[in-house]
Design an enzyme around this catalytic site. Structure first.
Site, PDB file in Angstrom:
ATOM      1  N   ILE A  13       0.834  -1.207   0.000  1.00  0.00           N
ATOM      2  CA  ILE A  13       0.000   0.000   0.000  1.00  0.00           C
ATOM      3  C   ILE A  13       0.867   1.254   0.000  1.00  0.00           C
ATOM      4  CG2 ILE A  13      -0.274   0.222   2.514  1.00  0.00           C
ATOM      5  CD1 ILE A  13      -2.984   0.774  -0.171  1.00  0.00           C
ATOM      6  N   SER A  35      11.193   0.696   7.814  1.00  0.00           N
ATOM      7  CA  SER A  35      10.657  -0.619   7.506  1.00  0.00           C
ATOM      8  C   SER A  35      11.674  -1.681   7.871  1.00  0.00           C
ATOM      9  CB  SER A  35      10.307  -0.724   6.023  1.00  0.00           C
ATOM     10  OG  SER A  35       9.790  -1.995   5.704  1.00  0.00           O
ATOM     11  N   ARG A  36      11.183  -2.822   8.303  1.00  0.00           N
ATOM     12  CA  ARG A  36      12.095  -3.925   8.603  1.00  0.00           C
ATOM     13  C   ARG A  36      12.586  -4.618   7.340  1.00  0.00           C
ATOM     14  NH1 ARG A  36       8.934  -7.703  12.664  1.00  0.00           N
ATOM     15  NH2 ARG A  36       7.311  -7.248  11.133  1.00  0.00           N
ATOM     16  N   LYS A  88      -5.835   2.970   6.863  1.00  0.00           N
ATOM     17  CA  LYS A  88      -6.980   2.237   7.391  1.00  0.00           C
ATOM     18  C   LYS A  88      -6.648   0.733   7.470  1.00  0.00           C
ATOM     19  CE  LYS A  88      -8.249  -0.212   3.782  1.00  0.00           C
ATOM     20  NZ  LYS A  88      -8.506  -1.650   3.759  1.00  0.00           N
ATOM     21  N   ASP A 166     -10.760  -6.385   5.927  1.00  0.00           N
ATOM     22  CA  ASP A 166      -9.759  -5.405   5.493  1.00  0.00           C
ATOM     23  C   ASP A 166     -10.249  -4.649   4.262  1.00  0.00           C
ATOM     24  OD1 ASP A 166      -6.857  -4.391   5.750  1.00  0.00           O
ATOM     25  OD2 ASP A 166      -6.977  -5.027   3.668  1.00  0.00           O
TER      26      ASP A 166
END
Length: 306
Positions: A13, A35-36, A88, A166
């Site tokens: 996303i 971010s990992r 969201k 979702d």
């Protein structure tokens, strides 16, 4: 001068929507990424969120991580005095987003809990059309192929992952926008794969404005034409929102709409909120999801495999 914004959680996303929307908005520029697993070229990249808050560039944070890990990150962002945009659904539970909202209010931090489908081009015209009529019935059909739209995202099948809600929450975000007021979930059936913790399909029976029946069918097993439709019968006419609010028709006659630009609109709205020092955090869609899980009857279905 544009506002530096950091995107946290460089997944699908973020790459598909947030990064292009930021790049196309003169009010913002991408300052860093956290971010990992993912990185973004041309900006500082962090794998540790605490290190980013301590050493990274200033400015708002856009949280695009799975909802189950957002509470701690959101509260740390707010404690650092940074404005916050949340993808969201805004959190894993109502209690979490209420805590986040209260913390932002107390700290004087801007909080924008986004619902991207509310920025689809048909949503505002639909709300205006409905406001002038007596609504008789609403039918939601939200059917898509999870393997196409959420490949390899194991978190959606785990507790707190929402499953078919979702995408289904997108429909509920449109519903609560075009039909303001109390909406109650009277019954729900949740079809849960035997190897998962969250549903792959759901049917909801709701009531709006005390007497208006609202039926919703969500399904993630649909391999045919992808369907994201809301039909509203009102004062003897029928309004249809298609493609998640990108299209609109009245009694079958299409209505001219501007081009779809949900995430660019999100960032334009966020810029306005930051300038005005105002928050926008509505939890109504999440509440309907929570109510569906509370009253829903679970039915075991075949295991899900990618």
């Amino acid at each position: 001068m544009s506002i530096p914004v950091t995107v946290v959680g460089i997944g699908k996303i973020a790459r598909d929507q947030h990064l292009p929307a930021i790049a196309g908005n003169p009010d913002f520029h991408l300052a860093a990424a956290v971010s990992r697993h993912g990185t973004v070229e041309g900006v500082p990249n962090f794998t540790d969120f605490d290190r980013f808050l301590a050493e990274g560039p200033a400015g708002p944070v856009a949280l695009c991580t799975p909802p189950s890990v957002r509470l701690e990150m959101a509260l740390k962002t707010i404690a650092a005095g940074r404005d916050l945009l949340i993808e969201k659904p805004p959190a894993a539970t109502l209690g979490e987003i209420e805590t986040i909202s209260a913390a932002a209010r107390d700290a004087g931090v801007v909080l924008f809990a986004t619902w991207h489908s509310r920025f689809a081009p048909a949503v505002a015209p639909a709300r205006a059309w409905i406001a002038e009529r007596k609504v008789e019935r609403v039918t939601i059909t939200w059917k898509e192929d999870v393997r196409r739209w959420h490949p390899g995202q194991a978190w959606i099948w785990q507790p707190g992952g929402f499953g078919v809600f979702d995408p289904g929450i997108n429909a509920l975000s449109i519903l609560t926008e075009i039909l303001p007021g109390a909406i109650h979930v009277g019954a729900a059936t949740l079809e849960v794969p035997q190897n998962c913790a969250t549903p792959i399909a759901a049917q909801l029976a709701m009531t709006a404005r005390g007497t208006v029946p609202v039926a919703a069918a969500f399904d993630w097993r649909h391999e045919g034409v992808q369907t994201w439709d809301i039909e509203v019968e009102a004062s003897g006419q029928r309004l249809t929102l298609g493609m998640g609010g990108a299209q609109m028709a009245i009694d079958g006659t299409p209505v001219d709409l501007p081009a779809e630009a949900e995430y660019p609109e999100i960032y334009r709205h966020f810029a306005r909120l930051v300038a005005a020092r105002e928050s926008d955090a509505d939890f109504a869609p999440l509440r309907l999801c929570a109510d569906a899980f509370l009253v829903g009857r679970q039915v075991a279905v075949a295991p899900f495999t990618e």
